[in-house]
Enzyme design. Structure first.
Site, mmCIF file in Angstrom:
data_model
loop_
_atom_site.group_PDB
_atom_site.id
_atom_site.type_symbol
_atom_site.label_atom_id
_atom_site.label_comp_id
_atom_site.label_asym_id
_atom_site.label_seq_id
_atom_site.Cartn_x
_atom_site.Cartn_y
_atom_site.Cartn_z
ATOM 1 N N ASP A 22 0.844 -1.186 0.000
ATOM 2 C CA ASP A 22 0.000 0.000 0.000
ATOM 3 C C ASP A 22 0.887 1.246 0.000
ATOM 4 O O ASP A 22 1.596 1.515 0.973
ATOM 5 C CB ASP A 22 -0.907 -0.012 1.248
ATOM 6 C CG ASP A 22 -1.868 1.159 1.245
ATOM 7 O OD1 ASP A 22 -1.745 2.050 0.367
ATOM 8 O OD2 ASP A 22 -2.756 1.188 2.125
ATOM 9 N N GLY A 25 -11.873 5.573 -11.272
ATOM 10 C CA GLY A 25 -13.009 4.929 -11.927
ATOM 11 C C GLY A 25 -13.656 5.887 -12.909
ATOM 12 O O GLY A 25 -13.185 7.017 -13.088
ATOM 13 N N TYR A 69 -11.729 14.092 -7.484
ATOM 14 C CA TYR A 69 -10.693 13.450 -8.318
ATOM 15 C C TYR A 69 -9.833 14.489 -9.076
ATOM 16 O O TYR A 69 -8.607 14.409 -9.068
ATOM 17 C CB TYR A 69 -11.391 12.504 -9.298
ATOM 18 C CG TYR A 69 -10.495 11.798 -10.278
ATOM 19 C CD1 TYR A 69 -9.708 10.727 -9.885
ATOM 20 C CD2 TYR A 69 -10.461 12.190 -11.616
ATOM 21 C CE1 TYR A 69 -8.894 10.072 -10.802
ATOM 22 C CE2 TYR A 69 -9.653 11.541 -12.532
ATOM 23 C CZ TYR A 69 -8.865 10.482 -12.121
ATOM 24 O OH TYR A 69 -8.063 9.835 -13.029
ATOM 25 N N GLN A 106 -23.878 13.838 -24.765
ATOM 26 C CA GLN A 106 -22.611 14.322 -24.197
ATOM 27 C C GLN A 106 -21.461 13.719 -25.020
ATOM 28 O O GLN A 106 -21.565 12.586 -25.491
ATOM 29 C CB GLN A 106 -22.498 13.979 -22.699
ATOM 30 C CG GLN A 106 -22.518 12.508 -22.328
ATOM 31 C CD GLN A 106 -23.917 11.935 -22.107
ATOM 32 O OE1 GLN A 106 -24.887 12.352 -22.740
ATOM 33 N NE2 GLN A 106 -24.036 10.945 -21.223
HETATM 34 P P1 NAD Z 1 -6.825 1.336 -12.392
HETATM 35 O O1 NAD Z 1 -7.836 1.545 -11.315
HETATM 36 O O2 NAD Z 1 -7.030 0.210 -13.324
HETATM 37 O O3 NAD Z 1 -5.371 1.190 -11.742
HETATM 38 C C1 NAD Z 1 -4.959 1.916 -10.621
HETATM 39 C C2 NAD Z 1 -4.257 0.943 -9.694
HETATM 40 O O4 NAD Z 1 -3.713 1.693 -8.585
HETATM 41 C C3 NAD Z 1 -5.183 -0.119 -9.099
HETATM 42 O O5 NAD Z 1 -4.749 -1.410 -9.454
HETATM 43 C C4 NAD Z 1 -5.107 0.116 -7.600
HETATM 44 O O6 NAD Z 1 -5.147 -1.083 -6.839
HETATM 45 C C5 NAD Z 1 -3.780 0.839 -7.467
HETATM 46 N N1 NAD Z 1 -3.715 1.631 -6.246
HETATM 47 C C6 NAD Z 1 -4.605 2.540 -5.806
HETATM 48 N N2 NAD Z 1 -4.215 3.043 -4.625
HETATM 49 C C7 NAD Z 1 -3.049 2.411 -4.294
HETATM 50 C C8 NAD Z 1 -2.175 2.478 -3.200
HETATM 51 N N3 NAD Z 1 -2.433 3.287 -2.166
HETATM 52 N N4 NAD Z 1 -1.075 1.704 -3.189
HETATM 53 C C9 NAD Z 1 -0.809 0.867 -4.221
HETATM 54 N N5 NAD Z 1 -1.623 0.752 -5.307
HETATM 55 C C10 NAD Z 1 -2.718 1.521 -5.326
HETATM 56 O O7 NAD Z 1 -6.722 2.719 -13.165
HETATM 57 P P2 NAD Z 1 -6.042 3.055 -14.566
HETATM 58 O O8 NAD Z 1 -7.127 3.302 -15.522
HETATM 59 O O9 NAD Z 1 -4.983 2.071 -14.884
HETATM 60 O O10 NAD Z 1 -5.373 4.454 -14.232
HETATM 61 C C11 NAD Z 1 -3.974 4.606 -13.939
HETATM 62 C C12 NAD Z 1 -3.682 6.067 -13.638
HETATM 63 O O11 NAD Z 1 -4.048 6.874 -14.761
HETATM 64 C C13 NAD Z 1 -4.446 6.625 -12.430
HETATM 65 O O12 NAD Z 1 -3.627 7.528 -11.742
HETATM 66 C C14 NAD Z 1 -5.595 7.358 -13.076
HETATM 67 O O13 NAD Z 1 -6.092 8.395 -12.248
HETATM 68 C C15 NAD Z 1 -4.929 7.903 -14.329
HETATM 69 N N6 NAD Z 1 -5.900 8.197 -15.408
HETATM 70 C C16 NAD Z 1 -6.564 7.167 -16.021
HETATM 71 C C17 NAD Z 1 -7.488 7.457 -17.004
HETATM 72 C C18 NAD Z 1 -8.257 6.366 -17.707
HETATM 73 O O14 NAD Z 1 -9.048 6.690 -18.580
HETATM 74 N N7 NAD Z 1 -8.058 5.102 -17.387
HETATM 75 C C19 NAD Z 1 -7.751 8.793 -17.369
HETATM 76 C C20 NAD Z 1 -7.072 9.800 -16.709
HETATM 77 C C21 NAD Z 1 -6.127 9.497 -15.751
#
Ligand code: NAD
Length: 328
Positions: free
Chosen positions: A57, A83, A153, A224
């Site tokens: 974590d 999400g 967020y 949208q």
């Molecule tokens: P995801 O939810 O699939 O992956 C994020 C991962 O971070 C998860 O597996 C979760 O378990 C892990 N995590 C969260 N808190 C944690 C902690 N305290 N310690 C260790 N692990 C932790 O999301 P994603 O779509 O792969 O997104 C990755 C990054 O890109 C994120 O920062 C997200 O905000 C950013 N992002 C994603 C999108 C998108 O469309 N997917 C768009 C904009 C930004």
């Protein structure tokens, strides 16, 4: 967690969607990768056996310090509570708590003197008053200010962008920041409430195709608009940006604007099913959002280019298989 050996790259959030693909791409380059996530390993979307996979974590400072122990050329910080609109509109405090891993990872990277620190920011940092029309003007990087991002967020993302900037200016940590626009593709979240529009559309259409149901629900009037970025473009942009000299935040997003109704129509067409749509109230986010790619083309001589149709074909195939396995 025992991590003392130096690695080429550390990926946080590696058990998630983008982190799993990014780890695969870095391994394919021959890099040594430490992949860190707090989820149990059997819940990682992709756990690559060639990576050094660590369950920890990163809200805790000591775990961040260990994850970069021994040093690293590149740290990709993707871990966040994350999400689609259905999740972030109802979990604002949880989203803002991602400031803990972000803060501790920046401090750990500074102290371990890593060469590059990448931060995954989001188009949710953009000011809401620039996104009130479906026929929206594409968002330029400077449109993030004056600040009025997505509540919860988006504020955390903008704050961490700002913190990364000051770590660069004050401590010399080489930070790089991408603002991702709606990333989609196989091996992502496709059910459970955190899924984004493309995965949700693929799941609903796959259920219809497999069960014979012919009516599916769409949140709002479906007019949208958004642009959706294929995962391979996201990974390419992330690595190019991290290794570039571009210190200001950069859009990493497709500029192919579609309405949500059109997104569903494309997926239904791929599936070969005729559907009717029921528009119901639901969390909508901004009315329109698109990426202006002028700056990324200038800085990286590159921009995301995978057509939505092609990316959705691959995504639909993968989601269809997941739905089918669940229904069996
Ligand atoms: P995801 O939810 O699939 O992956 C994020 C991962 O971070 C998860 O597996 C979760 O378990 C892990 N995590 C969260 N808190 C944690 C902690 N305290 N310690 C260790 N692990 C932790 O999301 P994603 O779509 O792969 O997104 C990755 C990054 O890109 C994120 O920062 C997200 O905000 C950013 N992002 C994603 C999108 C998108 O469309 N997917 C768009 C904009 C930004």
């Amino acid at each position: 967690m025992h991590c003392a050996d130096p690695v080429d790259a550390v990926v946080t959030g590696a058990g998630g969607f983008i982190g799993g693909h990014l780890t695969r791409a870095l391994l394919a380059e021959g890099k040594t990768v430490r992949a860190v996530d707090r989820k149990p390993l059997d819940e990682w979307y992709q756990a690559h056996p060639d990576a050094h996979n660590v369950v920890a974590d990163l809200s805790l400072a000591e775990n961040c310090a260990k994850s970069v122990e021994g040093g690293a050329a590149e740290v990709y910080h993707l871990a966040a509570d994350m999400g689609g609109m259905g999740f972030i509109e109802n979990n604002k405090a949880a989203c803002m708590l991602s400031v803990l891993p972000s803060t501790h990872m920046l401090l750990a990277a500074r102290d371990a003197e890593v060469d590059r620190f990448f931060y995954a920011s989001s188009a949710c940092v953009y000011a809401a008053d620039k996104q009130t029309e479906a026929a929206v003007l594409p968002l330029r990087e400077e449109d993030a200010y004056p600040a009025m991002p997505e509540d919860g967020y988006g504020w955390e993302k903008l704050f961490t962008e700002r913190m990364a900037r000051h770590f660069r200016e004050d401590y010399g940590l080489a930070t790089r920041i991408a603002r991702y626009h709606n990333i989609y593709g196989p091996h992502g979240t496709w059910d459970g409430g955190r899924e984004k529009a493309p995965a949700a559309a693929c799941r609903k259409v796959a259920v219809a195709a497999l069960t014979g149901a012919r009516e599916i629900e769409i949140w709002g009037d479906g007019e949208q608009t958004r642009s959706f970025t294929y995962i391979e473009d996201c990974v390419t942009g992330t690595v190019r940006l991290t290794r570039s000299d571009t210190v200001e935040p950069l859009n990493v997003g497709s500029d192919e604007l579609v309405s949500i109704n059109r997104l569903y129509a494309i997926v239904a067409d791929i599936a070969g099913v005729d559907l009717t749509y029921r528009h119901i109230p639901g969390p909508l986010g901004v009315r329109g959002r698109n990426s202006d790619n002028t700056r990324i083309v200038k800085e990286l001589s590159w921009a995301p280019s995978t057509p939505l149709q092609r990316g959705l074909e691959a995504t639909y195939r993968w989601v269809y298989d997941q739905v089918k396995a669940c229904l069996n």
